[in-house]
Write a protein that holds these residues in place. Sequence first.
Motif, PDB file in Angstrom:
ATOM      1  N   LEU A 174       0.826  -1.202   0.000  1.00 46.74           N
ATOM      2  CA  LEU A 174       0.000   0.000   0.000  1.00 46.74           C
ATOM      3  C   LEU A 174       0.865   1.260   0.000  1.00 46.74           C
ATOM      4  CD1 LEU A 174      -2.753   1.354   0.114  1.00 46.74           C
ATOM      5  CD2 LEU A 174      -2.701   1.066   2.627  1.00 46.74           C
ATOM      6  N   ASP A 175       1.908   1.264   0.818  1.00 47.18           N
ATOM      7  CA  ASP A 175       2.805   2.426   0.855  1.00 47.18           C
ATOM      8  C   ASP A 175       3.465   2.646  -0.502  1.00 47.18           C
ATOM      9  OD1 ASP A 175       2.148   2.776   3.498  1.00 47.18           O
ATOM     10  OD2 ASP A 175       3.991   1.866   4.268  1.00 47.18           O
ATOM     11  N   PHE A 176       3.880   1.558  -1.135  1.00 45.62           N
ATOM     12  CA  PHE A 176       4.509   1.655  -2.459  1.00 45.62           C
ATOM     13  C   PHE A 176       3.570   2.335  -3.448  1.00 45.62           C
ATOM     14  CE2 PHE A 176       5.047  -0.322  -6.689  1.00 45.62           C
ATOM     15  CZ  PHE A 176       6.310   0.170  -6.996  1.00 45.62           C
ATOM     16  N   VAL A 177       2.334   1.867  -3.502  1.00 47.48           N
ATOM     17  CA  VAL A 177       1.367   2.418  -4.451  1.00 47.48           C
ATOM     18  C   VAL A 177       1.054   3.874  -4.125  1.00 47.48           C
ATOM     19  CG1 VAL A 177      -1.033   2.251  -5.246  1.00 47.48           C
ATOM     20  CG2 VAL A 177       0.376   0.191  -5.080  1.00 47.48           C
ATOM     21  N   ARG A 178       0.821   4.170  -2.862  1.00 42.50           N
ATOM     22  CA  ARG A 178       0.469   5.541  -2.480  1.00 42.50           C
ATOM     23  C   ARG A 178       1.602   6.520  -2.768  1.00 42.50           C
ATOM     24  NH1 ARG A 178      -0.861   5.278   3.349  1.00 42.50           N
ATOM     25  NH2 ARG A 178      -1.511   7.441   3.108  1.00 42.50           N
TER      26      ARG A 178
END
Length: 127
Positions: free
Chosen positions: A67-71
């Motif tokens: 999720l952090d990667f995508v955000r």
Amino acid sequence: MKMRMRWQLGVILAVFFCALTIQAQHDSHPYTGDRSAGDHSWSGFTSSMEKMHADMAAIGPSGTTDLDFVRLMLPHHRSAIDMAKTQLLYGKDPQMRRLAQEIITDQQSEIELMELWLKQRDRQKHE
């Protein structure tokens, strides 16, 4: 597929760190020359990077790497599109203009994929 993703991530990280280096050099040596067409393109590039940095800095950790990667990648890709649009406005070299168009197409496709992933993840979370 894994090799391509590693290569793309390596390129993204290299571009990101180059942009940070350029920004640091720019901050320590303010522009003092005449205003010109080149200044408009430089302004477009730097405002894109500044917005990206602000947007990325506003994102807190979720505790989930995916999720952090995508955000974090979403503002990065949007900035790449903005910079490519600036290149199309002011750039003259046909090869660089073609590259800018490819960046817009590729980054937009990846943004759509990440946004779809976020929506699917959100739906699964609420089921």
